[in-house]
Design a protein around this motif. Sequence first.
Motif, PDB file in Angstrom:
ATOM      1  N   VAL A   1       0.828  -1.216   0.000  1.00  0.00           N
ATOM      2  CA  VAL A   1       0.000   0.000   0.000  1.00  0.00           C
ATOM      3  C   VAL A   1       0.862   1.266   0.000  1.00  0.00           C
ATOM      4  O   VAL A   1       0.525   2.249  -0.657  1.00  0.00           O
ATOM      5  N   VAL A   2       1.982   1.246   0.712  1.00  0.00           N
ATOM      6  CA  VAL A   2       2.789   2.474   0.782  1.00  0.00           C
ATOM      7  C   VAL A   2       3.790   2.575  -0.377  1.00  0.00           C
ATOM      8  O   VAL A   2       4.514   3.561  -0.464  1.00  0.00           O
TER       9      VAL A   2
ATOM     10  N   CYS B   1      -5.928   0.840  -2.051  1.00  0.00           N
ATOM     11  CA  CYS B   1      -5.421   1.920  -2.918  1.00  0.00           C
ATOM     12  C   CYS B   1      -6.564   2.525  -3.723  1.00  0.00           C
ATOM     13  O   CYS B   1      -6.610   3.738  -3.959  1.00  0.00           O
ATOM     14  N   TRP B   2      -7.490   1.662  -4.135  1.00  0.00           N
ATOM     15  CA  TRP B   2      -8.615   2.157  -4.949  1.00  0.00           C
ATOM     16  C   TRP B   2      -9.559   3.011  -4.099  1.00  0.00           C
ATOM     17  O   TRP B   2      -9.992   4.083  -4.516  1.00  0.00           O
ATOM     18  N   LEU B   3      -9.843   2.510  -2.886  1.00  0.00           N
ATOM     19  CA  LEU B   3     -10.819   3.212  -2.041  1.00  0.00           C
ATOM     20  C   LEU B   3     -10.238   4.464  -1.395  1.00  0.00           C
ATOM     21  O   LEU B   3     -10.919   5.475  -1.240  1.00  0.00           O
TER      22      LEU B   3
ATOM     23  N   PRO C   1      -4.713   4.096   3.934  1.00  0.00           N
ATOM     24  CA  PRO C   1      -5.994   4.571   4.466  1.00  0.00           C
ATOM     25  C   PRO C   1      -5.806   5.420   5.714  1.00  0.00           C
ATOM     26  O   PRO C   1      -4.890   5.183   6.500  1.00  0.00           O
ATOM     27  N   ARG C   2      -6.659   6.454   5.831  1.00  0.00           N
ATOM     28  CA  ARG C   2      -6.692   7.248   7.072  1.00  0.00           C
ATOM     29  C   ARG C   2      -7.953   6.846   7.817  1.00  0.00           C
ATOM     30  O   ARG C   2      -9.052   7.135   7.365  1.00  0.00           O
TER      31      ARG C   2
ATOM     32  N   LEU D   1     -14.927   0.972   5.385  1.00  0.00           N
ATOM     33  CA  LEU D   1     -14.328   0.625   4.087  1.00  0.00           C
ATOM     34  C   LEU D   1     -13.077  -0.222   4.289  1.00  0.00           C
ATOM     35  O   LEU D   1     -12.817  -1.182   3.555  1.00  0.00           O
ATOM     36  N   PHE D   2     -12.315   0.148   5.311  1.00  0.00           N
ATOM     37  CA  PHE D   2     -11.092  -0.601   5.621  1.00  0.00           C
ATOM     38  C   PHE D   2     -11.448  -2.040   5.993  1.00  0.00           C
ATOM     39  O   PHE D   2     -10.826  -3.002   5.510  1.00  0.00           O
ATOM     40  N   VAL D   3     -12.482  -2.200   6.818  1.00  0.00           N
ATOM     41  CA  VAL D   3     -12.879  -3.542   7.267  1.00  0.00           C
ATOM     42  C   VAL D   3     -13.364  -4.368   6.075  1.00  0.00           C
ATOM     43  O   VAL D   3     -12.977  -5.531   5.903  1.00  0.00           O
TER      44      VAL D   3
END
Lengths: 694, 131
Positions: free
Chosen positions: A62-63, A112-114, A119-120, A129-131
Amino acid sequence: MATEREQTPSGAHAVMPPLARGLLLFVPIALVGNQIGSVLRYPDIGAAVLFPPYAALTAALVVSRRRYWIWYVLAGSLAHLVTHWPHWPLSWVLLADVANIARALTAATLLCWLFGGPPRLDSIRALSLFVVSAVVAAPAVGATIGAANVVLHGAAETYWHPWSAWFVSNALSGLTMLPAFLFAFAYATGWYRFRIERRRAVEASLLTVALGATCAVAFLAGSYWRYPALTLYAPLPVLIWAAVRFGSGGASLALTTVAFAAIWSVDRGTGPFLTVAPDDKVFALQAFALLTTAPVLCLAALATAYRGVVQLYRALLASQQDHVAILDANGVVLEVNDSWRRYAETSDAELFHRVRAGDPYLAACRSAAEHGDATAAGVLAGVTSVLGRARKRFEIEYDQDRDGRREAYTMSVEALERPGGGAVVTRSDVTARRQAQMEIEEQRRELSHLARVAVLGQLSGAIAHEINQPLTAILSNAEAARKLLERQPIDLELLDEIMRDIAADDQRAADVIQRLRALLRRGDRQLQAIDGGELVGEVLALAHTELITRHVSATAVVEPALPSFVGDRVQLQQVLLNLVLNGCEAMSAAAASDRRLVLTAGADAAGNVCFAVRDCGTGIPPELIERLFEPFVTTKPDGLGLGLSISQTIVAAHGGRLWAENNAAGGATLHCLLPSRRTSQPTALPVLAAASGR
Amino acid sequence: MSATRRATIAIVDDDASVRVSLRRLCEVFGLSATAYASGRELLESLDGEASRTDCLLLDAHMPEMNGLELQRHLVMRGVHIPTIICTAGDAPAASAHGAATDVVEYLRKPVSAADLLAAIERALRGREPSP
């Protein structure tokens, strides 16, 4: 610095670590993570209680830039292979690795899409959304492949059992550890960008110590206590502390620590899970991790959201050039912004203008009002009514002397729409604005004056005539009188008549001069009640000789019992005179007998006074009729095009209207409507308003 | 100037006080004067006694018919009387000095008694039959 910047889809600049530094961080974590994952597993099916490599690979992906993903995937596979082969069959290890890769890729792609990058987790929506992506979808993909692997190798009889075990294990890893790993990756690869305040560092250290101590109590001492299950709650206050003060990253780090402390305690045979049956230990640990993580992460998201709102509010407050103070329902200052604070520190204004956070504003106003400060009394009344919900908004203007300079301020008090009540006091320095306004008004007055001078220039021949006429009579009379005095006997009766005539002609010349002086006057607007008929008479008197010279026969038609209206007599004379002279000009090409001008004054149903100047000239070209009152628009060959524009400004300042139309029978009529005394409020109009009238 | 009768001056001015004061001045200085408020009035009165007017004193600015227009009317009728035009504004344009008129003088108001009487005298001298 080897850091590269890239525009993320969300538009924010994210710092992405270079590959070497990212791999340097990732490989040891992956190796250690695989070892830790091996510590406690479901027997036979290879699913761990928590599986750190999932969180590690997902965080690394992700990073990172997408073109580096292949290197992280290869490094992760290698670490997996090194750890598990040859303890496990190669085919098992390889297929399990495929499941791991598919899971991490799914999670990283979705995140990355969301979120357009890391994610913050600063709202319940973001957390959801993360879950969905990292805790539900990705582990489900991994479990589908992983469970197939287990069944293919004959390690389980049903597909559902290994699927659920893999799923729960990775879902918990995603929930508990992924935020911590994301935080750690972002921090470790961009450490030079972080400026940690000493206070935060001390707090983090204290939190770490408290976490260690409570974990020791929960997972070591618990076994020696009478109610071991209760000691499980020992770390909870520290977790809440981490969530509230350090957000989801800090909370996740603390949660990961607690989870591994629990796994470690079970592995060592100590702690509260000692009493759980061996077959249920993994389930118990997972249940403990889930029940702890879910509420703490929610709390962390809410705390972050709250901090965001507070930061936004402070930033907004600080960005205000105006001085802002926030009052509670009792009129005590809750907060002031930087502008207010600076003013309070540097100004020598009355004390109530310089209150600070915690000061009682209402009391300060009351005290100043009792000492005779009119502004304070006004503010006190306004603030009291707003705080008492009697009105929503209050505004006051006042002047303030500062360093020998007069400053103008407006102050507005607006009710705070919230259950606790209160109000926002906003003070703006409007000195510059008022100065500019006064300059504009001054220029308009000057322009209007120059227009009058120009009109009189146009009339100079006529004016000379009007003054010369009485002077001629006076001179003739005086010389006749002198001649009479030489005769004996003196005709006293005739002499008396002559003296009377001289006095009358003198008065007549004085009247002309008086009219001119009024028109040439350069000054503020003087409002008075005006009779429309008188105004028409004055204008025709001013234009009298010019009309004669131009062979224009002018007729005045004044409606009887015309209502009076409020206005500036000189300015309105200027308007009508301008219309009359324009009418004369429009007829200059007509035969002398056709040069007829009609000046009417009437009233409409609403009591407004309407003047009309009707000529028999050439009319106005249709394309100009709408634009006639714009500056520099003219129908005359040598006209400047300012007269009607200035007239329009004057009439508008009186709340009236000026318009033109062509007559059906030829020529044009210019109309001027002025509101009656009942409907007009000319003093409230800013244009041409007297500057000193404030 | 004829010794047997006083010269008669006809004054035309729309301004009453100017009209009255000029007539008064002429009379005090021994002239016979009549005053008219407009060209039309003069034309009507001249119909009967044109020959008795020796000099015209006309205002340049009058409604309907100004001094020069009145003068042209007279010329058209074949009436020739030496004329003085008084103007209170700017002097008339040069083109206004038509050769066909009987305008002998232009005076700018306010006009002194000396100037006025001198002008009248010059006008009357022009009227006397040449020796």
